[in-house]
Write a protein that holds these residues in place. Sequence first.
Motif, PDB file in Angstrom:
ATOM      1  N   ILE A 245      10.342  -0.536  -3.862  1.00 16.83           N
ATOM      2  CA  ILE A 245      10.036  -1.281  -2.793  1.00 16.83           C
ATOM      3  C   ILE A 245      11.693  -1.424  -1.758  1.00 16.83           C
ATOM      4  O   ILE A 245      11.497  -0.788  -0.696  1.00 16.83           O
ATOM      5  CB  ILE A 245       9.718  -2.610  -3.001  1.00 16.83           C
ATOM      6  CG1 ILE A 245       8.333  -2.745  -3.254  1.00 16.83           C
ATOM      7  CG2 ILE A 245       9.630  -3.716  -1.422  1.00 16.83           C
ATOM      8  CD1 ILE A 245       8.231  -4.432  -3.728  1.00 16.83           C
TER       9      ILE A 245
ATOM     10  N   ASP B  93      12.586   2.048  -0.040  1.00 15.46           N
ATOM     11  CA  ASP B  93      11.264   3.495   0.971  1.00 15.46           C
ATOM     12  C   ASP B  93      11.691   1.937   1.826  1.00 15.46           C
ATOM     13  O   ASP B  93      11.667   1.007   2.066  1.00 15.46           O
ATOM     14  CB  ASP B  93      10.038   2.562  -0.008  1.00 15.46           C
ATOM     15  CG  ASP B  93       8.957   2.845   1.090  1.00 15.46           C
ATOM     16  OD1 ASP B  93       9.113   2.883   2.207  1.00 15.46           O
ATOM     17  OD2 ASP B  93       8.628   4.557   0.251  1.00 15.46           O
TER      18      ASP B  93
ATOM     19  N   LEU C 149       0.755   2.065   5.046  1.00 16.14           N
ATOM     20  CA  LEU C 149       2.221   2.249   5.023  1.00 16.14           C
ATOM     21  C   LEU C 149       2.169   3.254   5.357  1.00 16.14           C
ATOM     22  O   LEU C 149       1.659   3.992   5.475  1.00 16.14           O
ATOM     23  CB  LEU C 149       3.433   1.766   3.855  1.00 16.14           C
ATOM     24  CG  LEU C 149       2.855   0.395   3.465  1.00 16.14           C
ATOM     25  CD1 LEU C 149       3.666   0.510   1.746  1.00 16.14           C
ATOM     26  CD2 LEU C 149       3.395  -0.083   3.496  1.00 16.14           C
TER      27      LEU C 149
ATOM     28  N   TYR D 177       9.006  -6.109   3.873  1.00 17.64           N
ATOM     29  CA  TYR D 177       9.317  -7.270   2.611  1.00 17.64           C
ATOM     30  C   TYR D 177       9.928  -7.563   3.323  1.00 17.64           C
ATOM     31  O   TYR D 177      10.312  -8.879   3.439  1.00 17.64           O
ATOM     32  CB  TYR D 177       9.926  -6.547   1.615  1.00 17.64           C
ATOM     33  CG  TYR D 177      10.627  -7.212   0.585  1.00 17.64           C
ATOM     34  CD1 TYR D 177       9.981  -8.301   0.111  1.00 17.64           C
ATOM     35  CD2 TYR D 177      11.868  -7.888   0.468  1.00 17.64           C
ATOM     36  CE1 TYR D 177       9.978  -9.387  -1.111  1.00 17.64           C
ATOM     37  CE2 TYR D 177      12.230  -8.742  -0.091  1.00 17.64           C
ATOM     38  CZ  TYR D 177      11.715 -10.056  -1.020  1.00 17.64           C
ATOM     39  OH  TYR D 177      11.856 -10.534  -1.921  1.00 17.64           O
TER      40      TYR D 177
ATOM     41  N   LEU E  52       3.153  -7.000   1.903  1.00 17.43           N
ATOM     42  CA  LEU E  52       3.180  -5.794   0.648  1.00 17.43           C
ATOM     43  C   LEU E  52       2.579  -5.912  -0.056  1.00 17.43           C
ATOM     44  O   LEU E  52       0.991  -4.985  -0.437  1.00 17.43           O
ATOM     45  CB  LEU E  52       4.446  -5.594   0.011  1.00 17.43           C
ATOM     46  CG  LEU E  52       5.953  -5.480   0.274  1.00 17.43           C
ATOM     47  CD1 LEU E  52       6.674  -4.949  -0.394  1.00 17.43           C
ATOM     48  CD2 LEU E  52       5.737  -3.919   1.031  1.00 17.43           C
TER      49      LEU E  52
ATOM     50  N   LYS F 196       8.786   0.470   3.496  1.00 17.87           N
ATOM     51  CA  LYS F 196       8.054  -1.267   2.511  1.00 17.87           C
ATOM     52  C   LYS F 196       9.431  -2.180   2.451  1.00 17.87           C
ATOM     53  O   LYS F 196       9.045  -3.855   2.407  1.00 17.87           O
ATOM     54  CB  LYS F 196       8.054  -0.633   0.800  1.00 17.87           C
ATOM     55  CG  LYS F 196       6.779  -0.211   0.498  1.00 17.87           C
ATOM     56  CD  LYS F 196       7.036   0.021  -1.067  1.00 17.87           C
ATOM     57  CE  LYS F 196       6.020   1.176  -1.252  1.00 17.87           C
ATOM     58  NZ  LYS F 196       5.732   1.787  -2.488  1.00 17.87           N
TER      59      LYS F 196
END
Length: 136
Positions: free
Chosen positions: A58, A61, A82, A68, A76, A64
């Motif tokens: 996570i 990226d 995404l 987050y 998420l 992501k």
Amino acid sequence: DGRELYALLHLSPESSDEEIRRAYRQFAQIYHPDKYQDAQMKDVATENFQRIRDAYEILSDENKRQIYDIYGMEGLNSGLELGPKLNKPEEIKRQLEELRRRKEEEKLFVHARSTGSILANISVPQYLDGDGIMGG
């Protein structure tokens, strides 16, 4: 509070990609299941290794990590799309609110959905005879 993944890798939210990668490698070496012979220790190591791998996946990226940082794991896990399509926080926020609204509508619909039926016999001749319009 949306900082669990950072805490797992002993990082701050301001950490660079290189710091995240370094922390992942360090903890992955410590908790790699192949290093342990005892079955119980191997199970614990496997679980920790999985959590560290998920955190790294996570946080490494960019998209992501941005989701987050703004919405935590809820963002998420809620099905946000995404990719380059969602590269602005405003778009991410709008998408998350839309998903929340849909879930609320689904909850309400479940309670309003009919689960049975009513059968009624209407007799015009009986009504004209004064016996009432419905029977049965």
